[in-house]
Design a protein around this motif. Structure first.
Motif, short mmCIF file in Angstrom:
data_model
loop_
_atom_site.label_atom_id
_atom_site.label_comp_id
_atom_site.label_asym_id
_atom_site.label_seq_id
_atom_site.Cartn_x
_atom_site.Cartn_y
_atom_site.Cartn_z
N PHE A 1035 41.87 46.70 40.50
CA PHE A 1035 42.79 45.81 40.65
C PHE A 1035 44.01 46.10 39.95
O PHE A 1035 45.22 45.56 40.58
CB PHE A 1035 42.18 44.30 39.89
N LYS A 1036 43.99 46.89 38.85
CA LYS A 1036 45.28 47.20 38.42
C LYS A 1036 46.16 48.27 39.14
O LYS A 1036 47.61 48.10 39.17
CB LYS A 1036 45.17 48.03 37.17
N ARG A 1038 46.20 47.76 42.69
CA ARG A 1038 46.82 46.67 43.54
C ARG A 1038 47.84 46.10 42.89
O ARG A 1038 49.23 45.90 43.77
CB ARG A 1038 45.65 45.80 43.83
N ILE A 1039 47.92 45.63 41.77
CA ILE A 1039 48.87 44.89 40.76
C ILE A 1039 50.23 45.99 41.07
O ILE A 1039 51.41 45.59 41.17
CB ILE A 1039 48.68 44.46 39.59
N SER A 1074 41.71 38.72 47.14
CA SER A 1074 42.10 38.76 45.63
C SER A 1074 40.98 38.62 44.74
O SER A 1074 40.93 38.97 43.41
CB SER A 1074 43.30 38.15 45.11
N TYR A 1085 41.46 40.62 36.06
CA TYR A 1085 43.09 40.79 36.46
C TYR A 1085 43.29 40.15 37.94
O TYR A 1085 44.18 40.23 38.13
CB TYR A 1085 43.00 42.48 36.77
N SER A 1086 42.09 39.42 38.25
CA SER A 1086 42.33 38.66 39.70
C SER A 1086 43.53 37.68 39.65
O SER A 1086 44.36 37.67 40.39
CB SER A 1086 41.10 38.10 40.14
N LEU A 1089 46.66 39.73 39.63
CA LEU A 1089 46.99 40.02 40.88
C LEU A 1089 47.53 39.18 41.91
O LEU A 1089 48.39 39.26 42.70
CB LEU A 1089 45.56 40.63 41.57
#
Length: 1202
Positions: A1035-1036, A1038-1039, A1074, A1085-1086, A1089
């Motif tokens: 997810f990081k 993706r962020i 997400s 981290y969702s 995100l």
């Protein structure tokens, strides 16, 4: 060494030379070091050497056809066997190995195999010479002796095989991998060794020698290849089968112990001889079951039905009590049998020591054969009445806690002959227990920690609420009469605890236990408490200094791996008080171990509230005077005094007597240095009184031994790192201590003092970081920091920086320079600043990679200093140094150079924002080009280099001006840079590398001069970001990709409508998915995100043009639109969640403003106004625009209603 073989053995068997001292050949024996080639002078030869020389000369003169060959060989062999070649004689033995090899090779050709008496004597001679002289044979001698003994096994009678096997075991000792043909013959199914070592072999001595030979074949000498896995597996199975086989009837206990010892040695050699994988099924459990049984070999009164296999289980496994056997009297006894003799002879009365407790009197320093007290004398904590034993003091034990190892008997129960036999048997049984623990240590080191966790309950107690007590390693540590066995058990327990942090992290007992079932986390917590309790008892009871040291080291391993922040407080407080008196133990290794334990306590999940309270306690309370704990050394603890006054390391009683008559106020107590810090400073700087220390010798005061001083410096470093607010009041003391130690001659002391300075400097820097929110009143004032570093830099640190004989010290000194507070560096004198910079620039040319790495890193720190980053000359000099380091052959140098290059490019961005175009014009275009090309090359390096190289590429692409981009010399490197970032984003590199690459692309998009709308690589960049924002499992990443897609400030940067629609769909799809995390850890981290994705979608809406309306209206009208609506409403109405702190901080640093919900709604209203102002050329376009506007107006209305 062993008894004769059978009734038909010749009169000149090994018993003929048994009166001479022999040294057993073992892996622990010191290696042989050949002496010089030159022969010694005749008058300096020992009698053994003279005898060897005479016999060797006569032997070499003999020929196979001599008339009196048999009689002469008999006489020469007897003479050689009668000499003692151990090196403990008055004169050193200088017999050359090549002389021994020549003698044995020649003698093997003179002794025919049909002369069996001579064969036996020759085999005894081979064992005698090779064993006592520690001869390393050449390859030819090895082949000759191996072939001779192998042929003797085939042709000679059975009665000779014991001596032949003994000689063969000596020859193959550590040479198993070089004897392929022999091993294949001996270890086949019908091989001689396999037959003789089988549990069905009736001759117990043949079985013992065969197992010894097999063990020596498995032994691996360092530097040699391991034995083939096929043969090692055969030996392993036979050793394991031997350990599980019962003692044959009518077999002497001593001989059976020797067989077990040989099998244990062989098992240990198998496990230590290279990588070992246990077979499938129950093999590991079978090994552990056998070893656990043998750990308690010879325990009197122990009647347990031992399992054949141990199975992995989270719950405790208890050995079932076997039914009594009244018909068979107990044949083995224990040192406790002779209690009267032990209690009368084994109590030591040394000067300077007071009265011992019952716990201490229960053991003697060298009590390998003797025990003295009843089990009930051992203190213990509460076990069955709740689980508060971690906080309670040790209490007397009950007899049902552990099996009784001590039996009431007296010396008169045995005759003299029986007593000697029983004593010898106890020694052999003790050796069995010791070897079983050695094997267990080898198992722990060879098995993956994950596989071993299931067997913890078999070796570590968990303080059960009821039922029979378990037999564990703690039982041995607390009960075994031999300090060597206890030491081995502690080593095994230390190895089990080492690296168990992830397993023990699940332990927790802060909540009330459930009545319906016991959670696994509570069981783990109970095991930790039981380990604390048992090791605390061992700490009080142990009198052997060597074993006591291992007890303290084992406690350090426990403290380093246990999660005390998830346990009820009290364990560390009790331990803190218990180990306090041992700081002044008379043995230096104990004192060093205690300091190491203190270091483990102050590093355990620091800062830990319980430890913080302990450090803040007044000195009189820290000494533990109220604990009631007494140690054997306590009456002699006041040997360290300073000018007649009690030191911080005084005894509890002395503390209360010599306490200052003027009590400290609470404010003074708060600002005073911790007791542990004062103690460590005292140990490092203050002399000890020689007349009170057993190590003291000579006149004049002397400092503590280097071992203790190094441990004290390490404790200071740990204390400063974990509890800097408590240590900052000792600014001057630490500065003076470090300056003094840097001026000493010992490089280790210098190194640790430099590390202490680095930790203290890093603590000051952390105080001044804005994100830590440390009040200004709690910081060390800048003027004091300037004075601190002025004193340090004017002292011997400069000499350490130039100490070319010790590159590690130079590297540590560079790290110390890098830990100076930037605000303080700016206020240092100009000559001091120039000295620091000049030294670091010069050290980057040193050949040693450690020094070069540290110097390049320090320059990477300095380049961010506000007082240096605007200096164009310093920036250029540092850039040239970094570019040269990026081509270094060592990966670590290149990695630090890439990190420094990233910092350098960060400085370029800061200067560009603060100074405008003036700084950009001053910086050389050629230097920028070199930096861009070097970063491109580094982006193709290993991941540890690549992660910072892509960061530098993003900064450089952001920094370049329009005029530079249009130059032909920049166009190819610029395109290569973007493609390198795209390739990294799409690669299978580590996640840190990929999210840095995404961040770098977003950083590059901030450069308005970058031709995103026309460049051929622009399509690839957007495509890569759209792909990872929807598909990357991290997810990081993706962020970072979502944030990068939201960076372009103009609609033209997104290209045509097709690309714009692709970006929108990717962000919308990512928002919908997400919460679909493959890894549970990504859920944290969702929220971040979703926040970033929602902001990116609104950013696209704010830039959208009329040609984008058809695609946007279609996306917002369907199911996808309803999902986007929900997330956008939350984004416009809810404050950013706390879970976004770290990631959001990075994104805000990259240009995203931290707007609240109100500001976001205002921006959305501005977007609606802008969209309404767009004039459609066709009626269809107007309808689609109106649909988008209605969607946004509905959002605003819902947000206002909420």
């Amino acid at each position: 060494m062993s008894a004769s073989v059978g009734a038909v053995a010749p009169a000149f068997s090994r018993s003929a030379v048994s009166s001479f001292t022999s040294m057993a050949l073992s892996a622990e024996a010191p290696p042989f070091h050949p002496r010089g080639v030159d022969a010694p002078q005749p008058d300096s030869l020992s009698e053994a050497e003279k005898q060897f020389s005479r016999c060797a000369a006569k032997l070499r003169s003999l020929r196979a056809d001599s008339g009196q060959l048999r009689e002469e060989l008999n006489q020469l062999f007897d003479q050689l066997l009668s000499e003692n070649y151990n090196r403990s004689c008055e004169l050193p033995i200088t017999i050359r190995p090549e002389d021994v090899c020549i003698l044995l090779k020649h003698a093997s050709g003179l002794v025919p195999l049909n002369q069996e008496h001579l064969v036996v004597k020759f085999c005894q001679l081979v064992h005698h010479l090779l064993n006592q002289l520690k001869v390393i044979m050449d390859e030819q001698t090895l082949d000759v002796l191996v072939n001779y003994t192998a042929n003797a096994m085939k042709q000679c009678s059975t009665w000779t095989h014991s001596d032949v096997l003994l000689a063969l075991s000596t020859v193959v000792y550590g040479n198993g991998s070089q004897c392929h043909q022999l091993i294949s013959d001996l270890l086949c199914d019908d091989g001689v060794i396999m037959q003789y070592s089988s549990p069905s072999q009736p001759n117990i001595e043949l079985r013992h020698v065969a197992l010894t030979c097999m063990a020596n074949i498995c032994l691996r000498i360092p530097g040699q290849p391991p034995l083939d896995d096929q043969y090692r597996g055969v030996c392993f199975q036979l050793f394991l089968k031997t350990l599980h086989s019962p003692k044959p009837p009518n077999t002497d206990d001593l001989f059976y112990c020797m067989v077990v010892q040989a099998a244990l040695k062989g098992l240990q050699f198998c496990l230590s001889g290279g990588k070992w994988k246990f077979g499938a099924g129950e093999e590991l459990g079978s090994v552990l079951a056998a070893l656990k049984r043998l750990m308690f070999q010879g325990a009197p009164g122990l009647s347990v039905e031992w399992p054949a296999v141990l199975y992995p289980a989270p719950l405790s496994q208890y050995e079932a009590l076997s039914p009594p056997k009244p018909a068979e009297p107990l044949k083995t006894s224990d040192p406790s049998v002779e209690t009267g003799k032990a209690s009368g002879k084994k109590k030591r009365k040394s000067k300077g020591k007071g009265k011992k407790t019952q716990t201490e009197e229960s053991r003697a320093e060298d009590g390998e054969e003797e025990e003295k007290e009843e089990v009930s004398e051992l203190p213990r904590g509460r076990r069955n009445g709740g689980r508060d034993d971690g906080e309670a003091l040790p209490k007397p034990a009950s007899l049902d806690l552990y099996p009784s190892w001590r039996m009431n008997s007296s010396e008169s129960d045995f005759s003299d002959i029986e007593g000697n036999a029983q004593s010898k048997l106890r020694v052999y049984q003790c050796r069995v227990r010791q070897l079983a623990l050695h094997c267990m240590l080898a198992v722990v080191k060879s098995v993956e920690k994950r596989s071993l966790y299931g067997y913890w309950s078999s070796f570590i107690p968990d303080s059960p609420a009821g039922g029979p007590p378990s037999l564990t390693l703690l039982t041995i540590i607390l009960k075994d009469s031999s300090p060597k066995v206890r030491l081995c058990a502690l080593q095994v327990l230390s190895a089990i605890l080492d690296g168990s942090r992830h397993f023990l992290a699940a332990a927790e007992d802060t909540a009330s236990p459930r009545t319906s079932y016991t959670p696994f986390s509570f069981l783990l917590a109970a095991a930790i408490r039981e380990l604390h309790r048992g090791l605390s008892l061992a700490l009080l009871a142990e009198t052997s200094s060597q074993t006591l040291t291992q007890v303290i080291k084992c406690l350090a391993f426990l403290v380093a791996n246990a999660p005390y922040h998830r346990l009820r407080p009290g364990l560390l407080s009790l331990l803190w008080k218990q180990i306090r008196p041992y700081v002044r133990h008379r043995d230096v290794t104990v004192r060093g171990a205690v300091l190491r334990l203190y270091g483990a306590i102050v590093t355990a999940q620091a800062p830990l509230p319980e430890v913080q309270l302990l450090l803040q306690q007044p000195e009189s309370l820290s000494s533990g005077s109220s604990s009631g704990i007494v140690t054997p050394q306590e009456p002699a603890l006041s040997w360290r005094n300073r000018n007649g006054a009690s030191s911080p390391a005084r005894t509890p009683a002395a503390s209360s007597r010599t306490h200052s008559p003027h009590p400290h106020t609470p404010k003074e107590e708060e600002n005073s240095s911790p007791w542990l810090l004062k103690l460590c400073v005292s140990l490092v700087t203050h002399p000890r009184e020689e007349q009170s220390d057993s190590e003291g010798a000579g006149g004049g005061p002397a400092l503590e031994p280097s071992q203790v001083r190094l441990e004290a410096l390490q404790v200071l470093s740990h204390l400063v790192r974990g509890y800097f607010p408590l240590a900052q009041s000792s600014l001057n003391e630490i500065g003076q201590l470090s300056t003094r130690c840097l001026g000493e001659m010992d490089p280790s002391i210098q190194l640790h003092s430099a590390n202490l300075l680095e930790e203290f400097g890093a603590g000051i820097i952390q105080q001044y970081r804005a994100e830590n929110n440390v009040p200004e009143s709690s910081r060390i004032p800048v003027n004091q920091v300037v004075a601190f570093w002025s004193d340090v830099l004017s002292g011997p640190l400069n000499a350490a920086l130039q100490n070319e004989q010790h590159p590690t010290l130079q590297a540590s000194a560079c790290d110390t320079l890098a830990s100076i507070l930037p605000q303080a560096f700016a206020q240092l004198p100009d000559k001091t600043q120039l000295m620091c910079i000049t030294v670091l620039l010069g050290l980057t040319y040193v050949e040693n990679y450690l020094v070069k790495t540290a110097a390049v890193r320090a320059l990477g720190v300095y380049i961010l200093f506000p007082c240096l980053r605007e200096d164009v000359m310093f920036v250029a000099d540092t850039a040239n140094i970094i570019l040269a380091a990026l081509d270094d052959r060592f990966t670590n140098v290149r990695a630090k150079a890439a990190w420094s290059l990233g910092n350098l490019t960060d400085t370029l961005i800061i200067n560009m924002e603060n100074l405008g175009g003036d700084f950009q014009e001053e910086l050389s275009d050629m230097l920028l080009l070199k930096m861009l090309q070097a970063a491109n090359r580094a982006a193709a390096d290993r991941d540890k280099v690549k992660c910072n190289a892509v960061r530098a590429l993003g900064n450089l692409l952001h920094f370049l001006r329009q005029g530079q981009m249009t130059r032909s010399v920049f166009q190819r490197p610029l395109e290569d840079a973007v493609r390198a970032l795209v390739k990294t984003v799409q690669s299978e590199a580590t996640m840190k590398v990929r999210w840095n690459a995404c961040y770098a692309l977003g950083n590059a998009f901030r450069n308005s001069a970058l031709p995103l709308e026309t460049a051929p690589w622009s399509e690839d960049a957007f495509s890569a970001l759209c792909h990872v924002v929807t598909s990357c499992k991290n997810f990081k990443v993706r962020i970072k990709s979502a944030a990068a897609l939201a960076v372009p400030a103009q609609r033209s940067c997104y290209g045509d409508t097709k690309r714009f629609s692709c970006v929108w769909r990717s962000l919308a799809t990512a928002l919908e998915n997400s919460e679909d995390a493959v890894n549970f850890l990504e859920y944290r981290y969702s929220a971040c995100l979703r926040h970033t994705l929602s902001g990116a979608l609104l950013h696209l809406l704010s830039l959208s043009e009329l040609q984008d309306m058809p695609g946007l209206s279609a996306a917002l009208a369907g199911e996808e639109g309803r999902g986007v609506r929900e997330h956008l409403i939350k984004y416009l109405t809810v404050e950013e969640e706390e879970g976004k702190t770290d990631e959001a901080g990075e994104e805000r640093n990259s240009g995203e403003e931290n707007n609240g919900p109100q500001q976001r709604r205002v921006q959305l209203q501005q977007t609606v106004v802008r969209l309404k102002s767009l004039k459609a050329e066709e009626e269809g376009g107007a309808e689609e625009k109106e649909a988008v506007v209605r969607f946004l107006e509905d959002l605003l209305r819902i947000c206002e209603e909420i």
